[in-house]
Design a protein around this motif. Structure first.
Motif, PDB file in Angstrom:
ATOM      1  N   GLY A  13       0.809  -1.167  -0.051  1.00 37.33           N
ATOM      2  CA  GLY A  13       0.231   0.074  -0.028  1.00 37.33           C
ATOM      3  C   GLY A  13       0.701   1.474  -0.239  1.00 37.33           C
ATOM      4  O   GLY A  13       2.034   0.947  -0.025  1.00 37.33           O
ATOM      5  N   SER A  14       0.346   2.584   0.230  1.00 36.73           N
ATOM      6  CA  SER A  14       1.170   3.475   0.090  1.00 36.73           C
ATOM      7  C   SER A  14       2.318   3.167   1.324  1.00 36.73           C
ATOM      8  O   SER A  14       3.294   3.454   0.370  1.00 36.73           O
ATOM      9  N   ARG A 160      -3.589  12.433   2.531  1.00 33.40           N
ATOM     10  CA  ARG A 160      -4.001  11.466   2.268  1.00 33.40           C
ATOM     11  C   ARG A 160      -6.039  11.261   2.468  1.00 33.40           C
ATOM     12  O   ARG A 160      -5.782  11.494   3.478  1.00 33.40           O
ATOM     13  N   TYR A 163      -7.597   8.587   3.862  1.00 31.06           N
ATOM     14  CA  TYR A 163      -7.366   7.690   5.409  1.00 31.06           C
ATOM     15  C   TYR A 163      -8.736   7.706   5.226  1.00 31.06           C
ATOM     16  O   TYR A 163      -8.919   6.389   6.390  1.00 31.06           O
ATOM     17  N   ASP A 165     -10.466   4.923   4.317  1.00 34.24           N
ATOM     18  CA  ASP A 165     -10.860   3.460   3.863  1.00 34.24           C
ATOM     19  C   ASP A 165      -9.803   2.413   4.067  1.00 34.24           C
ATOM     20  O   ASP A 165      -9.164   1.890   3.613  1.00 34.24           O
ATOM     21  N   ILE A 166      -8.745   3.472   5.215  1.00 33.68           N
ATOM     22  CA  ILE A 166      -7.089   2.582   4.697  1.00 33.68           C
ATOM     23  C   ILE A 166      -7.580   2.387   6.128  1.00 33.68           C
ATOM     24  O   ILE A 166      -8.158   2.262   7.647  1.00 33.68           O
ATOM     25  N   TYR A 167      -6.430   1.684   7.173  1.00 31.75           N
ATOM     26  CA  TYR A 167      -6.714   1.261   8.452  1.00 31.75           C
ATOM     27  C   TYR A 167      -6.355   2.320   9.616  1.00 31.75           C
ATOM     28  O   TYR A 167      -6.365   2.727  10.831  1.00 31.75           O
TER      29      TYR A 167
END
Length: 337
Positions: A13-14, A160, A163, A165-167
């Motif tokens: 990922g990123s 970001r 943000y 949709d991610i952890y």
């Protein structure tokens, strides 16, 4: 070519992609990737010319590798690190080390028994201006440090945008301002002045849309005889990060966005530049990658050891606990548990 490390990047990922790109830029590794997301795995492999790509961790570990970057969500770091060490790999773990202390002592034992190495990716420690400021503090020129003031802010939707949709949207996966961003500041403060002994904190979700986790944090700390004050938000317009250390005979200030530290010793005099260096977007991560490879070759210590990462994890958890209990917390309680 024969002495290149065979490096497995787990999670692209990123931040995983950035580690991949920056390790590749060193010219010192042969890279492979492990990524569950089929589309992402193929896209990254094509973009960076990666031939060896794995859809699951067990398959990746079944192939010969020398070391691994663990760039999955934080709650998976320790278990995956244990598996990698058991497979004979050295490990580079993305920050924060974890979201709790479960399995960390076992990981430390595995590393010792297998004589494998580990480091944690707190990239501020690769910044030449911050390193120069630490050396200046340790020179004694400014006397004993007495106060630490750290101020950070950034417009998260700009930098970001994914943000939600991610952890980041869950504390259980390492999300929220404390574990995602403030942890950099806390680790940098400990790098400069030693571990946080005790703290009291407050935070709230103030602005960010689409999440419930905190986006604004204040922390007061004790680091030996040094009084610390940290503040961070993830919604202001200005992108800034500033670390000021006030000593008996002067003060020093690191400014991340200007890539410098400055110092001053007398009232109504000009700030003096202690170190300034123009850095490109990936420079710090490339330096961090090279430093990890140097560490594996025995040329230097880890920029951030597993013990250092565990100390900052104790700080993260102490902040969360302080807000829940509305009280001061001793960080050693986590390290001794």
């Amino acid at each position: 070519m024969a002495d290149r490390k065979r490096l497995l990047v787990v999670g692209v990922g990123s931040i995983g992609e950035r580690h991949l790109r920056c390790f590749q830029a060193t010219g010192r590794v042969e890279l492979s990737i492990c990524e569950l997301n089929d589309n992402l795995r193929e896209t990254i492999a094509d973009q960076y010319g990666i031939e060896k790509k794995y859809a699951d961790f067990d398959s990746a570990l079944a192939e010969p590798h020398d070391c691994a970057v663990i760039a999955t969500p934080a709650h998976l770091h320790i278990e995956m690190s244990q598996q990698a060490v058991q497979a004979g790999l050295d490990i580079f773990i993305e920050k924060p080390l974890s979201t709790n202390f479960e399995g960390i002592k076992e990981l430390q034992s595995l590393l010792q028994e297998s004589q494998r190495k580990a480091a944690v990716a707190y990239v501020y420690r690769a910044h030449p201006a911050l390193t120069a400021m630490k050396e200046a503090l340790e020179s004694g020129k400014f006397g004993k440090p007495v106060q630490l003031v750290v101020i950070s802010g950034q417009h998260f939707p700009t930098y970001r945008p994914a943000y939600r949709d991610i952890y980041y949207n869950s504390r259980e996966t390492g999300g929220g301002a404390v574990q995602d961003a403030l942890t950099h500041s806390m680790n940098a403060g400990e790098y400069l002045l030693g571990p946080v002994d005790a703290l009291v904190a407050d935070f709230s979700h103030q602005v960010l849309e689409g999440v419930d986790v905190e986006d604004t944090v204040h922390v007061i700390t004790r680091q030996g005889n040094v009084l610390g004050n940290f503040s961070l938000n993830q919604h202001q317009a200005a992108n800034e990060s500033m670390i000021t250390v006030i000593c008996e005979r002067g003060m020093l200030r690191f400014e991340f966005q200007k890539s410098w530290y400055r110092w001053i010793t007398e009232p109504e005099t000009e700030w003096q530049v202690g170190h300034q260096e123009t850095l490109e977007r990936d420079t710090l991560f490339q330096r961090q990658a090279s430093a990890f490879l140097d560490y594996l070759e025995g040329l230097c210590p880890a920029l951030c050891s597993l013990a250092d990462g565990a100390q900052t994890l104790a700080v993260n958890l102490s902040i969360l606990n302080s807000v829940d209990q509305r009280s001061w917390i001793e960080t050693a309680d986590y390290l001794s548990s």
